[in-house]
Scaffold this active site. Structure first.
Site, mmCIF file in Angstrom:
data_model
loop_
_atom_site.group_PDB
_atom_site.id
_atom_site.type_symbol
_atom_site.label_atom_id
_atom_site.label_comp_id
_atom_site.label_asym_id
_atom_site.label_seq_id
_atom_site.Cartn_x
_atom_site.Cartn_y
_atom_site.Cartn_z
ATOM 1 N N TYR A 76 11.831 -6.437 1.832
ATOM 2 C CA TYR A 76 10.891 -7.316 1.201
ATOM 3 C C TYR A 76 11.509 -8.485 0.643
ATOM 4 O O TYR A 76 12.204 -8.323 -0.393
ATOM 5 C CB TYR A 76 9.819 -6.589 0.281
ATOM 6 C CG TYR A 76 8.972 -5.646 0.990
ATOM 7 C CD1 TYR A 76 8.617 -5.656 2.281
ATOM 8 C CD2 TYR A 76 7.843 -4.848 0.313
ATOM 9 C CE1 TYR A 76 7.849 -4.601 2.895
ATOM 10 C CE2 TYR A 76 7.184 -4.268 0.799
ATOM 11 C CZ TYR A 76 7.061 -4.253 2.233
ATOM 12 O OH TYR A 76 6.025 -3.255 2.760
ATOM 13 N N SER A 130 6.337 5.475 7.793
ATOM 14 C CA SER A 130 5.425 4.395 7.728
ATOM 15 C C SER A 130 5.528 3.573 9.311
ATOM 16 O O SER A 130 6.543 3.428 9.778
ATOM 17 C CB SER A 130 5.890 3.302 6.773
ATOM 18 O OG SER A 130 4.910 2.046 6.707
ATOM 19 N N PRO A 141 -5.516 -2.734 3.223
ATOM 20 C CA PRO A 141 -6.998 -2.252 3.214
ATOM 21 C C PRO A 141 -8.097 -3.344 2.991
ATOM 22 O O PRO A 141 -9.210 -3.143 3.565
ATOM 23 C CB PRO A 141 -7.032 -1.195 2.003
ATOM 24 C CG PRO A 141 -5.879 -1.807 1.115
ATOM 25 C CD PRO A 141 -5.099 -2.337 2.080
ATOM 26 N N ALA A 193 -7.392 -6.155 4.871
ATOM 27 C CA ALA A 193 -7.114 -6.704 6.122
ATOM 28 C C ALA A 193 -6.551 -8.153 5.804
ATOM 29 O O ALA A 193 -7.102 -9.251 6.200
ATOM 30 C CB ALA A 193 -8.416 -6.822 6.978
ATOM 31 N N GLN A 224 -6.894 -10.512 -10.005
ATOM 32 C CA GLN A 224 -7.032 -9.679 -8.505
ATOM 33 C C GLN A 224 -7.028 -8.345 -8.767
ATOM 34 O O GLN A 224 -7.411 -7.486 -8.152
ATOM 35 C CB GLN A 224 -6.134 -10.189 -7.760
ATOM 36 C CG GLN A 224 -6.339 -11.714 -7.283
ATOM 37 C CD GLN A 224 -5.581 -12.112 -6.265
ATOM 38 O OE1 GLN A 224 -4.327 -11.827 -6.382
ATOM 39 N NE2 GLN A 224 -6.132 -13.250 -5.292
#
Length: 333
Positions: free
Chosen positions: A54, A151, A207, A209, A292
């Site tokens: 990442y 994953s 989750p 999208a 958030q």
């Protein structure tokens, strides 16, 4: 915050976890991610997700610095290995060499002496699965990692790994991290039934999208100001653009109405939906500001009635869409 066991293990993780793909996507800004991580921890989030690839390792570096102020035993840190980390032929994949090298590099960036959960980020067709699993088994035995998972593996690949672990008497992986949301349900056909039988917990990513299930996108405004669609640093394995089609956005409008009927936001309903099955231990969410995180955490413990779940399915039926996935059929073995 509510907590669930991850698969058949004794490890308890927060129902809402914090991922670092979006949270730590800009290495030029260290202050904002730290505020987000601090707020998540204050709200009971104990499960933090990242990966060596990442943002060229910067996500691990930012996460490690931010979590350093908290007791190590209070955090469950997950990271991943697979993607290229250099230009050499062994700087990628799930070979023993690359796994060991990247585990050491991740420890340094995360400023810790062990990793709670180490994922095989994708399946590596160029490396025997028993080599990969034996490397993970050795890391568990050495205390470098506590558990490991996979994953983006198909059900067939998960089944293959489980057979290899049984055959060679290796520690079995306890977790799978797939994409999963109201709009992205491919794991329900094969992966969920297999995982339920084998005690493999799901820590699902995307989750919401890619933010589409927050309700910020609409047929009339596909690129709202400040959205992920405008952020070139936030492009992931599944792009937000994959969801910005007319059928999907019409479906989202219908889902917003269902959420309003229940007195919750679309995001809260969507996260609760992803967590409706106990096999899903945690929903991995990203955040670009602390508010958030606060909104996402409100979904923990929220139960949707059978009537609401039926209404959600009805909206999907009335607004059919096709979201492409590269799925290899599982042979059931």
């Amino acid at each position: 915050m509510k907590y669930r066991n991850l698969g058949a293990s004794g490890l308890k993780v927060s129902e809402i976890s914090l991922g670092s793909w979006i949270t730590c996507c800009d290495p030029r800004d260290m202050a904002t991610p730290e505020k987000i991580i601090d707020r998540a921890y204050e709200l009971g989030v104990n499960f933090f997700d990242t990966a060596d690839a990442y943002h060229d390792g910067n996500a691990e570096t930012i996460l490690g610095k931010a979590l350093g102020k908290f007791p190590r035993e209070s955090c469950v840190i997950a990271t991943k290995v697979y993607w290229p980390t250099g230009g050499g032929p062994n700087d990628r994949g799930l070979s023993r060499k690359h796994i060991f090298a990247q585990a050491e590099a991740s420890l340094k960036r995360l400023r810790t002496d062990y990793i709670d959960l180490y994922y095989c980020h994708w399946y590596d067709a160029d490396t025997p699965v028993e080599e990969t699993l034996r490397a993970m088994d050795d890391l568990v035995r050495k205390g470098v990692i506590r558990y490991y998972g996979v994953s983006n593996w198909t059900a067939a690949q998960i089944a293959c790994g489980l057979r290899a672990a049984d055959k060679y008497l290796l520690y079995k992986f306890i977790a799978n991290q797939p994409s999963y949301s109201i709009l992205d349900r491919y794991i329900e056909a094969e992966t969920i039934p297999l995982s339920r039988r084998e005690g493999i917990g799901q820590a699902v990513y995307s989750p919401l999208a890619q933010g589409v299930l927050t309700g910020k996108y609409s047929p009339s405004d596909r690129r709202p100001e400040g959205s992920r669609a405008l952020n070139p640093l936030a492009k992931g394995e599944i792009s937000v653009g994959d969801f910005l089609t007319d059928p999907i956005l019409r479906c989202v409008e219908g889902l917003k109405a269902v959420a309003a009927e229940n007195g919750v936001t679309l995001a809260e309903m969507s996260l609760a939906w992803a967590l409706r099955d106990p096999i899903v231990a945690s929903a991995v969410t990203g955040a670009s500001r602390p508010e958030q995180v606060e909104a996402n955490v409100r979904a923990s413990g929220l139960k949707l009635s059978g009537e609401t779940l039926a209404r959600i399915d009805k909206v999907l039926e009335e607004n059919p869409f096709y979201l492409r996935h590269n799925i290899v059929p599982w042979d059931g073995r």
